[in-house]
Design a protein around this motif. Sequence first.
Motif, mmCIF file in Angstrom:
data_model
loop_
_atom_site.group_PDB
_atom_site.id
_atom_site.type_symbol
_atom_site.label_atom_id
_atom_site.label_comp_id
_atom_site.label_asym_id
_atom_site.label_seq_id
_atom_site.Cartn_x
_atom_site.Cartn_y
_atom_site.Cartn_z
ATOM 1 N N LEU A 254 11.197 -30.492 13.942
ATOM 2 C CA LEU A 254 10.468 -29.482 14.700
ATOM 3 C C LEU A 254 10.633 -29.653 16.205
ATOM 4 N N ARG A 255 11.492 -30.588 16.629
ATOM 5 C CA ARG A 255 11.739 -30.786 18.059
ATOM 6 C C ARG A 255 12.404 -29.572 18.692
ATOM 7 N N GLU A 256 12.300 -29.537 20.027
ATOM 8 C CA GLU A 256 13.037 -28.561 20.818
ATOM 9 C C GLU A 256 14.533 -28.858 20.725
ATOM 10 N N ARG A 257 15.372 -27.922 21.163
ATOM 11 C CA ARG A 257 16.810 -28.160 21.195
ATOM 12 C C ARG A 257 17.131 -29.267 22.190
ATOM 13 N N SER A 258 17.955 -30.216 21.787
ATOM 14 C CA SER A 258 18.358 -31.300 22.672
ATOM 15 C C SER A 258 19.355 -30.805 23.714
ATOM 16 N N ASN A 259 19.135 -31.228 24.955
ATOM 17 C CA ASN A 259 20.088 -30.957 26.032
ATOM 18 C C ASN A 259 20.968 -32.172 26.314
ATOM 19 N N GLY A 260 20.979 -33.134 25.394
ATOM 20 C CA GLY A 260 21.832 -34.303 25.537
ATOM 21 C C GLY A 260 21.524 -35.095 26.795
ATOM 22 N N GLU B 19 23.729 -26.981 37.608
ATOM 23 C CA GLU B 19 25.030 -27.189 38.241
ATOM 24 C C GLU B 19 26.141 -27.415 37.220
ATOM 25 N N ARG B 20 25.783 -27.847 36.035
ATOM 26 C CA ARG B 20 26.769 -28.229 35.019
ATOM 27 C C ARG B 20 26.776 -27.311 33.803
ATOM 28 N N ARG B 21 25.809 -26.432 33.709
ATOM 29 C CA ARG B 21 25.675 -25.600 32.512
ATOM 30 C C ARG B 21 26.847 -24.634 32.372
ATOM 31 N N VAL B 22 27.382 -24.554 31.158
ATOM 32 C CA VAL B 22 28.397 -23.553 30.829
ATOM 33 C C VAL B 22 27.645 -22.322 30.326
ATOM 34 N N PRO B 23 27.714 -21.175 31.020
ATOM 35 C CA PRO B 23 26.898 -20.015 30.663
ATOM 36 C C PRO B 23 27.148 -19.542 29.232
ATOM 37 N N LEU B 24 26.086 -19.109 28.601
ATOM 38 C CA LEU B 24 26.175 -18.549 27.258
ATOM 39 C C LEU B 24 26.889 -17.202 27.328
ATOM 40 N N GLY C 32 27.417 -21.246 18.264
ATOM 41 C CA GLY C 32 28.229 -22.449 18.372
ATOM 42 C C GLY C 32 28.538 -22.854 19.797
ATOM 43 N N HIS C 33 28.059 -22.072 20.767
ATOM 44 C CA HIS C 33 28.349 -22.350 22.173
ATOM 45 C C HIS C 33 27.767 -23.693 22.598
ATOM 46 N N HIS C 34 28.547 -24.474 23.344
ATOM 47 C CA HIS C 34 28.084 -25.752 23.886
ATOM 48 C C HIS C 34 27.811 -25.571 25.376
ATOM 49 N N ASP C 35 26.611 -25.943 25.799
ATOM 50 C CA ASP C 35 26.179 -25.709 27.177
ATOM 51 C C ASP C 35 26.851 -26.612 28.201
ATOM 52 N N PRO D 106 26.440 -30.339 28.790
ATOM 53 C CA PRO D 106 26.037 -31.746 28.842
ATOM 54 C C PRO D 106 26.416 -32.509 27.567
ATOM 55 N N THR D 107 26.901 -33.712 27.737
ATOM 56 C CA THR D 107 27.279 -34.550 26.605
ATOM 57 C C THR D 107 26.080 -34.773 25.682
ATOM 58 N N GLY D 108 26.290 -34.581 24.395
ATOM 59 C CA GLY D 108 25.244 -34.829 23.407
ATOM 60 C C GLY D 108 24.296 -33.685 23.157
ATOM 61 N N ALA D 109 24.460 -32.573 23.866
ATOM 62 C CA ALA D 109 23.566 -31.432 23.673
ATOM 63 C C ALA D 109 23.800 -30.782 22.314
ATOM 64 N N GLU D 110 22.725 -30.267 21.726
ATOM 65 C CA GLU D 110 22.830 -29.516 20.478
ATOM 66 C C GLU D 110 23.294 -28.094 20.757
ATOM 67 N N THR D 111 24.034 -27.537 19.842
ATOM 68 C CA THR D 111 24.274 -26.101 19.884
ATOM 69 C C THR D 111 23.068 -25.400 19.265
ATOM 70 N N ARG D 112 22.959 -24.111 19.469
ATOM 71 C CA ARG D 112 21.878 -23.354 18.840
ATOM 72 C C ARG D 112 22.045 -23.336 17.319
#
Length: 212
Positions: free
Chosen positions: A83-89, A101-106, A114-117, A119-125
């Motif tokens: 039930l956690r929020e989405r991880s931003n790694g 500054e580092r986010r790759v726009p959706l 499947g888009h990866h934002d 940051p290393t280790g971030a979850e996809t939606r």
Amino acid sequence: MRRIHLVTHPEAQHHLDGLVGGWFDSELTERGRLQAGRIAEVLAGRVGGRVVEVWASDLRRAAEAAEVIGRRLGVGVTTDARLRERSNGEADGKPQAWLEERRVPLPEFGDRLGHHDGPTGAETRRELVQRLYPVLEEILRQPVQEQVVVSHGSASSYLIAAWIGMPMEATGRGFFPLKAGSITTLVRNDSHFSHQVVALNETAHLGEVAGG
């Protein structure tokens, strides 16, 4: 009739500090604790004397709010990391500006789930909904008709999508913006078996402790 009271955790310290939330284990602020008390009173009035369960994300800001609610309702809390929020790694706990500054726009089109934002280790939606849909199924298998689920903003949006039977792939575009400390009421109508959203993003109960 089954009824789920879906609660987004109230104000947490990372909100005030301008930090990325995600899996960063921020605790509630003093105002957030007051808001949790308000939420608990509202739910106590709605649940009445009926048997109720309380479920929550295991992150402190959600689990702490759930404990306040559980004490008011006289029940324990089941925590579940799904039930956690989405991880931003690696961005979790860092300043929001660092992430921006580092986010790759959706993208507007294509594989949004499947888009990866960036940051290393971030979850996809997709990874987020793939853990949220099954945990809601487990919650619904419990033999009680009244349940409280305390989670996070984006996670709660996808729980609503799961509740109404939205296909996972459709969640790449559908979204329900929810405020901190809000209550959304989900009801299963037993006369025609519909899964209803009878109240969405309620915040009037927060009153003067709502904050910004």
